[in-house]
Design an enzyme around this catalytic site. Structure first.
Site, PDB file in Angstrom:
ATOM      1  N   ASN A   9       0.880  -1.173   0.000  1.00 11.55           N
ATOM      2  CA  ASN A   9       0.000   0.000   0.000  1.00 11.55           C
ATOM      3  C   ASN A   9       0.910   1.213   0.000  1.00 11.55           C
ATOM      4  O   ASN A   9       1.496   1.564   1.020  1.00 11.55           O
ATOM      5  CB  ASN A   9      -0.888  -0.022   1.249  1.00 11.55           C
ATOM      6  CG  ASN A   9      -1.714   1.254   1.381  1.00 11.55           C
ATOM      7  OD1 ASN A   9      -1.738   2.084   0.467  1.00 11.55           O
ATOM      8  ND2 ASN A   9      -2.378   1.427   2.516  1.00 11.55           N
ATOM      9  N   LYS A  11       0.181   4.220  -0.313  1.00 15.24           N
ATOM     10  CA  LYS A  11      -0.446   5.422   0.257  1.00 15.24           C
ATOM     11  C   LYS A  11      -0.213   6.613  -0.696  1.00 15.24           C
ATOM     12  O   LYS A  11      -0.135   6.410  -1.908  1.00 15.24           O
ATOM     13  CB  LYS A  11       0.061   5.659   1.685  1.00 15.24           C
ATOM     14  CG  LYS A  11      -0.148   4.393   2.552  1.00 15.24           C
ATOM     15  CD  LYS A  11       0.038   4.600   4.022  1.00 15.24           C
ATOM     16  CE  LYS A  11      -0.192   3.273   4.745  1.00 15.24           C
ATOM     17  NZ  LYS A  11      -0.085   3.377   6.197  1.00 15.24           N
ATOM     18  N   HIS A  95      -9.512   1.235   4.967  1.00 12.20           N
ATOM     19  CA  HIS A  95      -8.237   1.435   5.669  1.00 12.20           C
ATOM     20  C   HIS A  95      -8.469   2.362   6.862  1.00 12.20           C
ATOM     21  O   HIS A  95      -9.279   3.294   6.784  1.00 12.20           O
ATOM     22  CB  HIS A  95      -7.199   2.032   4.708  1.00 12.20           C
ATOM     23  CG  HIS A  95      -5.816   1.995   5.277  1.00 12.20           C
ATOM     24  ND1 HIS A  95      -5.368   2.915   6.184  1.00 12.20           N
ATOM     25  CD2 HIS A  95      -4.799   1.112   5.094  1.00 12.20           C
ATOM     26  CE1 HIS A  95      -4.116   2.615   6.527  1.00 12.20           C
ATOM     27  NE2 HIS A  95      -3.743   1.524   5.878  1.00 12.20           N
ATOM     28  N   GLU A  97      -6.838   4.764   7.947  1.00 18.29           N
ATOM     29  CA  GLU A  97      -6.622   6.187   7.648  1.00 18.29           C
ATOM     30  C   GLU A  97      -7.888   6.790   7.055  1.00 18.29           C
ATOM     31  O   GLU A  97      -8.230   7.944   7.319  1.00 18.29           O
ATOM     32  CB  GLU A  97      -5.406   6.345   6.711  1.00 18.29           C
ATOM     33  CG  GLU A  97      -4.101   6.109   7.484  1.00 18.29           C
ATOM     34  CD  GLU A  97      -2.944   5.602   6.656  1.00 18.29           C
ATOM     35  OE1 GLU A  97      -2.982   5.689   5.418  1.00 18.29           O
ATOM     36  OE2 GLU A  97      -1.975   5.100   7.265  1.00 18.29           O
ATOM     37  N   GLU A 167      -5.060  -4.659  10.673  1.00 15.52           N
ATOM     38  CA  GLU A 167      -4.052  -3.612  10.819  1.00 15.52           C
ATOM     39  C   GLU A 167      -4.293  -2.877  12.133  1.00 15.52           C
ATOM     40  O   GLU A 167      -5.114  -1.959  12.184  1.00 15.52           O
ATOM     41  CB  GLU A 167      -4.139  -2.622   9.656  1.00 15.52           C
ATOM     42  CG  GLU A 167      -3.890  -3.250   8.303  1.00 15.52           C
ATOM     43  CD  GLU A 167      -3.335  -2.252   7.300  1.00 15.52           C
ATOM     44  OE1 GLU A 167      -2.338  -2.574   6.658  1.00 15.52           O
ATOM     45  OE2 GLU A 167      -3.892  -1.141   7.173  1.00 15.52           O
ATOM     46  N   GLY A 173       2.772   2.631  10.692  1.00 17.07           N
ATOM     47  CA  GLY A 173       3.703   3.745  10.515  1.00 17.07           C
ATOM     48  C   GLY A 173       4.406   4.156  11.797  1.00 17.07           C
ATOM     49  O   GLY A 173       5.051   5.192  11.855  1.00 17.07           O
ATOM     50  N   SER A 212       3.733  -1.842  10.276  1.00 19.09           N
ATOM     51  CA  SER A 212       5.191  -1.904  10.459  1.00 19.09           C
ATOM     52  C   SER A 212       5.767  -3.283  10.144  1.00 19.09           C
ATOM     53  O   SER A 212       6.714  -3.729  10.779  1.00 19.09           O
ATOM     54  CB  SER A 212       5.582  -1.458  11.869  1.00 19.09           C
ATOM     55  OG  SER A 212       5.195  -0.109  12.073  1.00 19.09           O
TER      56      SER A 212
HETATM   57  P1  13P Z   1       3.210   0.618   7.598  1.00 13.23           P
HETATM   58  O1  13P Z   1       3.725  -0.672   7.022  1.00 13.23           O
HETATM   59  O2  13P Z   1       3.910   1.824   7.094  1.00 13.23           O
HETATM   60  O3  13P Z   1       3.111   0.547   9.098  1.00 13.23           O
HETATM   61  O4  13P Z   1       1.691   0.779   7.064  1.00 13.23           O
HETATM   62  C1  13P Z   1       0.821  -0.280   7.192  1.00 13.23           C
HETATM   63  C2  13P Z   1      -0.424   0.032   6.445  1.00 13.23           C
HETATM   64  O5  13P Z   1      -1.190   0.890   6.819  1.00 13.23           O
HETATM   65  C3  13P Z   1      -0.684  -0.722   5.204  1.00 13.23           C
HETATM   66  O6  13P Z   1      -1.969  -0.507   4.740  1.00 13.23           O
END
Ligand code: 13P
Length: 254
Positions: A9, A11, A95, A97, A167, A173, A212
């Site tokens: 992903n 982003k 997601h 976010e 997640e 992150g 992560s």
């Molecule tokens: P990270 O791997 O940067 O922690 O992000 C995970 C994520 O949100 C994947 O959709």
């Protein structure tokens, strides 16, 4: 045996130049991946470029979001059929976010799952609890609630045609990964929840871990019995790191 799915992903990251390089490097390395399915989910403007770069390779394409609607006066939205036409197989839905920053609730997520399916896309449904919810002891309530809401609105059949990604919001992150045991516990919880409605669907649904995940922790996570892949953020932006995770998927699937 569920085939591991290692999905990146990306982003809201990348430039034409960096995306071109990343795609070329992922494609070049993907030939050595034998058991894992590999997918990348770039931002919308790069989908066309990505579809071209991935053509003829084993790497699949995904998008990060879609509209609930198939076409029409919805300024700024992108429809499932458009993603399908541009070569997407997958689309990330719900997601954290988007749930946290764009007000996506379970009802909207259910509509997006239906829109994805109608367009012939496979949704990657994200679920997960915040740190506050975990510390309150509400992990099962939150994650179970997110799963139950979809079953209630769309029926267990919705899970026949999607992938799930657990997640934990506190691990995204942050560099803080759920331990393999912590993640396995939630993955088994999700699978049991599905099994309460359909044992065959529970047995076949892939449940990816995200938060992560990186080359150094991927093998241990992917070796857990109910962890069927990864949804990778930061580490997916570095081809060597992403490919190392896909390799770990290969090893775990041996
Ligand atoms: P990270 O791997 O940067 O922690 O992000 C995970 C994520 O949100 C994947 O959709």
């Amino acid at each position: 045996m569920r085939q591991p799915l290692i999905a990146g992903n990306w982003k809201m990251n990348g430039t034409k130049a960096s995306v071109e390089r990343l795609l070329a490097d992922v494609v070049a390395g993907a030939g050595a991946i034998q058991r894992s399915e590999v997918a990348v989910c770039p931002p919308y403007p790069f989908l066309q470029m990505a579809a071209q770069a991935l053509a003829g390779s084993s790497v699949r394409l995904g998008a990060q979001n879609l509209s609930t609607e198939a076409s029409g006066a919805f300024t700024g939205e992108v429809a499932g059929p458009m993603l399908a036409e541009f070569g997407c197989k997958y689309v990330i839905v719900g997601h954290s976010e988007r749930r946290a920053m764009y007000g996506e609730d379970d009802a909207l997520v259910a509509k997006k799952l239906a829109a994805a399916h109608a367009a012939g896309l496979t949704a990657i449904l994200c679920v997960g609890e915040t740190l506050e919810e975990r510390e309150r002891g509400d992990m099962e309530k939150v994650v179970g609630g997110q799963i139950d809401a979809i079953i209630q609105i769309s029926g267990i059949g919705a899970f026949d045609v999607l992938e799930v990604a657990y997640e934990p919001v506190w691990a995204i992150g942050t560099g803080k990964t759920a331990t393999p045991a912590q993640a396995q516990e939630v993955h088994a919880f999700i699978r049991n929840r599905l099994a309460g409605h359909s044992a065959p669907i529970a047995a076949k649904t892939r449940i990816l871990y995200g938060g992560s995940m990186k080359a150094s922790n991927a093998l241990e996570l992917l070796s857990q019995p109910d962890i069927d892949g990864g949804l990778i953020g930061g580490a997916a932006l570095v081809a060597a790191d992403f490919l190392a995770i896909a390799k770990a998927g290969d090893t775990a699937a041996q």
